[in-house]
Design a protein around this motif. Structure first.
Motif, short mmCIF file in Angstrom:
data_model
loop_
_atom_site.label_atom_id
_atom_site.label_comp_id
_atom_site.label_asym_id
_atom_site.label_seq_id
_atom_site.Cartn_x
_atom_site.Cartn_y
_atom_site.Cartn_z
N UNK A 122 0.79 -1.23 0.00
CA UNK A 122 0.00 0.00 0.00
C UNK A 122 0.82 1.29 0.00
N UNK A 123 1.94 1.30 0.69
CA UNK A 123 2.71 2.53 0.86
C UNK A 123 3.80 2.64 -0.20
N UNK A 124 3.88 3.78 -0.89
CA UNK A 124 4.85 3.94 -1.97
C UNK A 124 6.29 3.85 -1.49
N UNK A 125 6.58 4.48 -0.36
CA UNK A 125 7.95 4.43 0.17
C UNK A 125 8.33 3.00 0.53
N UNK A 126 7.40 2.29 1.14
CA UNK A 126 7.65 0.88 1.49
C UNK A 126 7.80 0.03 0.24
N UNK A 127 7.02 0.35 -0.79
CA UNK A 127 7.13 -0.37 -2.05
C UNK A 127 8.51 -0.21 -2.65
N UNK A 128 8.99 1.03 -2.69
CA UNK A 128 10.30 1.29 -3.28
C UNK A 128 11.40 0.57 -2.52
N UNK A 129 11.34 0.64 -1.20
CA UNK A 129 12.37 0.00 -0.38
C UNK A 129 12.32 -1.52 -0.53
N UNK A 130 11.14 -2.09 -0.46
CA UNK A 130 11.00 -3.55 -0.56
C UNK A 130 11.45 -4.05 -1.93
N UNK A 131 11.14 -3.28 -2.97
CA UNK A 131 11.55 -3.67 -4.32
C UNK A 131 13.06 -3.69 -4.45
N UNK A 132 13.73 -2.70 -3.88
CA UNK A 132 15.20 -2.66 -3.91
C UNK A 132 15.77 -3.85 -3.13
N UNK A 133 15.18 -4.16 -1.99
CA UNK A 133 15.65 -5.30 -1.20
C UNK A 133 15.47 -6.60 -1.99
N UNK A 134 14.31 -6.75 -2.62
CA UNK A 134 14.04 -7.96 -3.39
C UNK A 134 15.06 -8.14 -4.51
N UNK A 135 15.36 -7.07 -5.22
CA UNK A 135 16.35 -7.14 -6.29
C UNK A 135 17.74 -7.42 -5.73
N UNK A 136 18.05 -6.83 -4.60
CA UNK A 136 19.35 -7.05 -3.97
C UNK A 136 19.50 -8.50 -3.50
N UNK A 137 18.43 -9.07 -2.98
CA UNK A 137 18.44 -10.45 -2.50
C UNK A 137 18.62 -11.43 -3.66
#
Length: 315
Positions: free
Chosen positions: A31-46
């Motif tokens: 739901x939250x854009x900031x959380x989306x951006x951070x989680x997406x970066x983490x997912x790609x990093x993982x």
């Protein structure tokens, strides 16, 4: 399909489209854009290399920003990431499809999309309101367009070259057959709710027969009751294999030939969902034969309106 011992690297060739779909996918319904951006970066990093997006999620811009940051850092390249997004119900009329697709590309900051899905087979009243309702609170459906007409508009996107493959989401086997038969470009991917409590074997058999990738959303049951992750068969296998119940459920998904999506904003959970490896065949058989609970958590296939329905006990 190339299945690796470390299942997280499994890729499934697209019979009816270009490229290979990474079986392990990260969903961006956050739901939250900031959380989306951070989680997406983490997912790609993982290590996730498949991002599942949608116009309806209202956060494609955040996903796009996360991808661009990772690309510019040199950590990964655009061609290494499989990007899926979806056409929402209010844009089913053929004259609205191209502009909706282009808007998603702009928000995601990509020149092309690897897979474009019709989010649901239900057409809503066209317009900017994503959830059109009448004075009684009922969804206003669009009776002036057929699903096949919408599909044909997606086929033209493939012809133009900016859309590498097309597919359907939240669809029943019967509806899929209605599109598959007349389609000039056959569906590459079908995304549906699926997990050990909803294996969708009949749909999977049809997809296998016709070269369609079946992709599971809510692959862990979306944390609802009855809990897939607390099922005694799943937990016993997890204990024996020294894996988490989530890793068992996700390994089961890949080993039976499907792709899956998981979503989290927690780095350790994202890592856990990526770090899956093969189960022994007897464990696969045990899940198939001895997990007896059957439940659908999301009724979107009946109405076109997304939403998980809280359940209290197994059916």
């Amino acid at each position: 399909m190339t299945v690796h011992e470390a299942l997280r690297y499994t890729k499934i060739p697209l019979t009816h489209g270009e490229g290979e779909l990474p079986a392990v996918g990260f969903g961006t319904l956050i739901p939250n854009s900031a959380a989306t951006e951070q989680a997406t970066k983490v997912a790609l990093d993982v290590g996730f290399r498949h991002l599942d997006c949608a116009e309806r999620y209202r956060n494609e811009d955040a996903v796009g920003s996360a991808m661009q940051e990772m690309f510019k850092s040199g950590a990964i390249k655009r061609e290494e990431v499989f990007v899926t997004t979806k056409l929402w119900n209010t844009n089913h009329r053929p004259e609205r499809v191209r502009s909706a697709f282009e808007a998603s590309c702009r928000r995601l900051q990509v020149d092309y999309v690897d897979c474009y899905l019709i989010h649901t087979p239900f057409a809503f009243q066209p317009g900017d309101e994503q959830d059109p309702r009448d004075e009684h609170g009922q969804v206003i459906y669009d009776r002036e367009v057929t699903l096949l007409e919408t599909w044909q508009a997606l086929e033209r996107l493939v012809d133009d070259g900016r859309c590498k493959s097309i597919g359907l989401s939240d669809i029943s086997l019967e509806k899929l057959k209605e599109i598959f038969a007349p389609a000039r470009i056959k569906p590459s991917v079908v995304q549906v709710e699926s997990h050990p409590y909803l294996p969708e074997w009949e749909l999977l058999d049809f997809c296998r027969e016709h070269g369609i990738v079946m992709q599971a959303f809510a692959a862990l049951g979306h944390g609802l009751e009855p809990s897939v992750l607390q099922d005694p068969v799943i937990t016993a296998i997890a204990q024996h294999a020294q894996k988490t119940p989530a890793q068992v459920s996700l390994a089961w998904a890949v080993q039976r030939g499907t792709a899956f999506l998981t979503t989290s904003t927690n780095r350790s959970r994202i890592q856990e969902n990526f770090d899956i490896s093969s189960l022994p065949e007897d464990a696969m058989e045990e899940i198939k034969e001895h997990v007896t609970t059957t439940v659908r958590f999301n009724q979107v296939v009946k109405t076109g309106v997304p939403g998980f329905i809280p359940q209290t006990k197994a059916n």
